[in-house]
Motif scaffolding. Structure first.
Motif, short mmCIF file in Angstrom:
data_model
loop_
_atom_site.label_atom_id
_atom_site.label_comp_id
_atom_site.label_asym_id
_atom_site.label_seq_id
_atom_site.Cartn_x
_atom_site.Cartn_y
_atom_site.Cartn_z
N LEU A 80 94.39 -19.83 60.41
CA LEU A 80 93.88 -19.42 61.72
C LEU A 80 92.43 -19.82 61.88
CD1 LEU A 80 95.47 -15.91 62.00
CD2 LEU A 80 95.54 -17.61 63.80
N GLN A 81 92.01 -20.14 63.11
CA GLN A 81 90.64 -20.54 63.41
C GLN A 81 90.00 -19.50 64.32
OE1 GLN A 81 89.38 -23.81 62.28
NE2 GLN A 81 91.18 -23.47 61.02
N GLY A 82 88.68 -19.35 64.23
CA GLY A 82 87.94 -18.49 65.15
C GLY A 82 87.74 -17.08 64.63
N GLU A 83 86.79 -16.37 65.25
CA GLU A 83 86.50 -14.99 64.88
C GLU A 83 87.60 -14.06 65.37
OE1 GLU A 83 82.63 -13.49 65.86
OE2 GLU A 83 81.71 -15.44 65.50
N ASN A 84 87.86 -13.02 64.61
CA ASN A 84 88.87 -12.00 64.95
C ASN A 84 90.19 -12.64 65.36
OD1 ASN A 84 86.90 -9.96 64.60
ND2 ASN A 84 86.18 -10.32 66.68
N SER A 85 90.50 -13.76 64.75
CA SER A 85 91.66 -14.53 65.18
C SER A 85 92.99 -13.85 64.87
CB SER A 85 91.63 -15.92 64.56
OG SER A 85 91.53 -15.82 63.17
N GLN A 86 93.01 -12.97 63.87
CA GLN A 86 94.27 -12.34 63.51
C GLN A 86 94.58 -11.11 64.35
OE1 GLN A 86 93.51 -12.19 59.15
NE2 GLN A 86 95.60 -12.96 59.06
N PHE A 87 93.63 -10.67 65.18
CA PHE A 87 93.78 -9.40 65.88
C PHE A 87 93.16 -9.53 67.27
CE2 PHE A 87 92.94 -4.79 66.37
CZ PHE A 87 94.19 -4.31 66.01
N LEU A 88 93.96 -9.83 68.28
CA LEU A 88 93.44 -10.02 69.64
C LEU A 88 93.68 -8.77 70.47
CD1 LEU A 88 94.70 -13.62 70.43
CD2 LEU A 88 92.47 -12.94 69.58
N SER A 89 92.65 -8.34 71.20
CA SER A 89 92.78 -7.18 72.08
C SER A 89 93.30 -7.62 73.44
CB SER A 89 91.43 -6.49 72.24
OG SER A 89 91.52 -5.46 73.19
N LEU A 90 94.32 -6.93 73.90
CA LEU A 90 94.83 -7.15 75.26
C LEU A 90 94.66 -5.85 76.03
CD1 LEU A 90 98.18 -8.97 74.36
CD2 LEU A 90 95.99 -10.00 74.89
N ARG A 91 93.43 -5.34 76.04
CA ARG A 91 93.16 -4.01 76.60
C ARG A 91 93.77 -3.86 77.98
NH1 ARG A 91 91.92 0.06 78.58
NH2 ARG A 91 90.32 1.59 78.47
N THR A 92 93.59 -4.87 78.80
CA THR A 92 94.25 -4.88 80.11
C THR A 92 94.75 -6.28 80.37
OG1 THR A 92 92.28 -5.50 81.32
CG2 THR A 92 92.67 -3.14 81.05
N ALA A 93 95.66 -6.39 81.27
CA ALA A 93 96.17 -7.70 81.64
C ALA A 93 95.32 -8.33 82.73
CB ALA A 93 97.62 -7.58 82.10
N PHE A 94 94.22 -7.67 83.15
CA PHE A 94 93.39 -8.20 84.23
C PHE A 94 92.87 -9.59 83.92
CE2 PHE A 94 92.47 -3.58 84.99
CZ PHE A 94 93.11 -3.51 86.20
N ASN A 95 92.37 -9.79 82.70
CA ASN A 95 91.72 -11.05 82.36
C ASN A 95 92.66 -12.06 81.73
OD1 ASN A 95 89.28 -9.98 83.24
ND2 ASN A 95 88.94 -8.99 81.29
N GLU A 96 93.90 -11.74 81.62
CA GLU A 96 94.87 -12.64 81.00
C GLU A 96 95.59 -13.44 82.09
OE1 GLU A 96 94.65 -12.73 77.79
OE2 GLU A 96 93.42 -10.95 77.70
N ASP A 97 96.25 -14.51 81.68
CA ASP A 97 97.03 -15.31 82.61
C ASP A 97 98.40 -14.68 82.78
OD1 ASP A 97 95.04 -17.25 82.84
OD2 ASP A 97 95.70 -18.24 81.01
#
Length: 195
Positions: A80-97
């Motif tokens: 995996l690449q990037g910071e916090n790559s193993q654990f992504l927060s989806l707190r709300t769907a507002f900012n997601e596609d």
């Protein structure tokens, strides 16, 4: 004097007509869901825009759709690449596609120029109001998606690395959905020898 009384009566009539036209009757509309929170792995509570509960314990299924099995060419293990790559927060769907079918696109980036896009369902709930208009109610619970890798088979020379990536969607209290995806990284030398 008669003229004065006439003008006073006319003024009273005009004022009474104007105030009677201002008395509209309003019919209270049903509260419309705008947000929801998870109650358990399969149920949600829906709330309107003012935070009032609209519907309790509505059934809601979460699922993760992965891409098909991936075969990559390389000579190093999948990482995996990037910071916090193993654990992504989806707190709300507002900012997601949000896709047309109600899925949320989530991406994990790996080496070998591999970006794995998942579709997560259950974080956006569609409903139709009394007028037939369709709206999205969005999740306000703290929701996370994590991934872990299990090595199934590996060979150092020629290089071959087969893993199962395990994705898990969860809240702080319970698991909502899980999915597995197989990924193989193999060197061109391994391909020549085995195919």
């Amino acid at each position: 004097m008669k003229r004065f009384i006439f003008w006073i009566c006319a003024a009273i009539a005009v004022v009474s007509v104007m105030t009677s036209c201002d008395k509209d009757e309003y019919i209270a509309a049903e509260p419309q869901p705008r947000y929801f929170q998870f109650v358990d792995a399969t149920h949600i509570n829906l709330f309107d825009q003012t935070g009032i509960l609209c519907e309790e314990m509505r059934e809601n299924e979460c699922k993760i759709n992965t891409q098909f099995e991936m075969n990559l060419i390389g000579d190093s293990p999948l990482v995996l690449q990037g910071e916090n790559s193993q654990f992504l927060s989806l707190r709300t769907a507002f900012n997601e596609d949000i896709t047309k079918d109600g899925g949320v696109i989530v991406s994990f980036t790996y080496n070998h120029e591999f970006v794995n896009r998942l579709r997560v369902y259950g974080l956006s709930v569609r409903y139709t109001d009394a007028m037939g208009n369709t709206y999205e109610a969005v999740c306000i619970s703290s929701v996370y998606i994590s991934c872990s890798m299990e090595v199934v088979k590996e060979n150092e020379n020629p290089f071959y690395h087969e893993v199962i990536i395990h994705y898990k969607l969860s809240t702080d209290e319970f698991t909502l959905a899980e999915a597995d995806q197989k990924v193989i990284v193999e060197s061109s030398e391994y391909i020549k020898q085995n195919y």
